[in-house]
Design an enzyme around this catalytic site. Structure first.
Site: not given
Ligand code: FDA
Length: 299
Positions: A123, A174
């Site tokens: 992330d 992402r």
């Protein structure tokens, strides 16, 4: 305006009230909860990425504990044949303490994930960690891990250059808007500017054969994503949509019914406060809900 005031006052809202509203954004306290939520999603044709809640870890013991917890997620994915990847916050594994220590933990997990055939994503946290997160991603790829990805934030002015620096890796990335509070010198603040940058970055990724995780609930960006998929004749193996647990679930079902690949971010664990308050701040209806609850509590 009113929502902004409530957001500013969030640290003053009693934790039990926050928890009432935070519940829908997290699977529960245990890994079993994340497995159950994933199985429900799979029954609807979806996939998940599981995150053990926890971040900005400052001591090594805690970081090792977090690594072990994420390792248990990998075991569960294999045991229950889940359509699940692992998402990790680099600072929860110690990247904010010391580069070698943090990277050691990250690569150990990546190795375990690779052995079990699971994809692992780093992330993207706030700007002090951006460069080291990208460095860790590149090193993993250079060290032979092809089961890893990371995240880019459309609000960061540097993101275009960062994505261009990864073209040769043909990465799985992402793309989200970005959630942390950043200075205007390094991040776009205007909603439309962030949206325009998101569109440009998504096209940049697709033009260069990257695999995007189109991570948004913004209707205009979802429609833009759908248009790109149609226009370019993309196959399901070339992209996926990604959404957060508890957000725009009707739209999520609609995307699944249309046959798009879609992954839901499924966080679990005891350390729910930081993640949940970020979600609550993004919920346009949250101010009203919270004020009503406080009034009810004071009756
Ligand atoms: P926006 O915030 O404009 O929301 C669009 C609409 O969605 C809203 O108008 C509302 O209707 C609805 N909505 C959005 N959030 C809601 C909420 N919490 N409750 C209720 N309704 C809501 N960020 C980051 O910095 N690093 C990361 O690694 C990640 N990872 C990540 C993974 C996945 C799968 C997703 C979907 C998102 C992230 N994010 C993230 C968070 C991301 O940066 C962003 O903060 C949120 O996705 C919200 O942005 P939207 O694009 O949805 O637009």
């Amino acid at each position: 305006m009113f929502n902004k005031m409530i957001v500013a006052a969030m640290p003053l809202v009693p934790k039990p009230i926050v928890k009432v509203f935070a519940k829908k954004y997290i699977a529960g306290n245990t890994l079993d909860d994340a497995v159950r939520v994933t199985q429900d999603l799979m029954a609807q044709g979806g996939m998940s990425t599981v995150d053990v809640l926890g971040e900005f870890v400052e001591d090594k013991e805690r970081a090792i504990h977090e690594k072990e917890e994420s390792g248990f997620v990998l075991d569960a994915v294999a045991k229950y044949h889940l359509k699940t990847s692992l998402s990790v916050k680099p600072t929860s594994l110690g990247l904010g303490i010391d580069w070698d220590f943090g990277y050691g933990n990250i690569s150990e997990l990546a190795e375990k994930a690779k052995d079990l055939g699971v994809f692992m994503r780093l992330d993207m946290e706030n700007s002090p960690y951006t460069s080291n997160t990208i460095k860790a991603y590149k090193k993993l790829r250079d060290d032979g891990f092809d089961n890893v990805g990371t995240v880019f934030q459309a609000y960061m002015k540097r993101t275009e250059d960062d994505i261009k620096s990864l073209i040769d890796y043909k990465p799985n990335l992402r793309l989200c808007k970005g959630i942390y509070v950043e200075d205007a010198s390094i991040a776009f603040k205007d909603k439309e500017k962030i949206r325009d940058n998101y569109k440009m970055l998504l096209e940049l990724m697709l033009d260069n054969g990257m695999y995007p995780g189109i991570a948004t609930h913004d209707e205009l960006l979802l429609q833009f994503g759908e248009e790109q998929i149609k226009k370019r004749g993309l196959k399901n193996e070339q992209y996926e949509f990604q959404m957060l647990l508890g957000v725009r679930e009707a739209r999520r079902s609609q995307l699944l019914k249309k046959g798009y690949p879609l992954r839901v971010y499924v966080p679990f664990g005891e350390d729910w406060y930081g993640y949940s308050t970020r979600r609550l701040k993004e919920n346009p209806q949250m101010a009203g809900h919270i004020v009503k609850s406080i009034l009810r509590l004071n009756k």
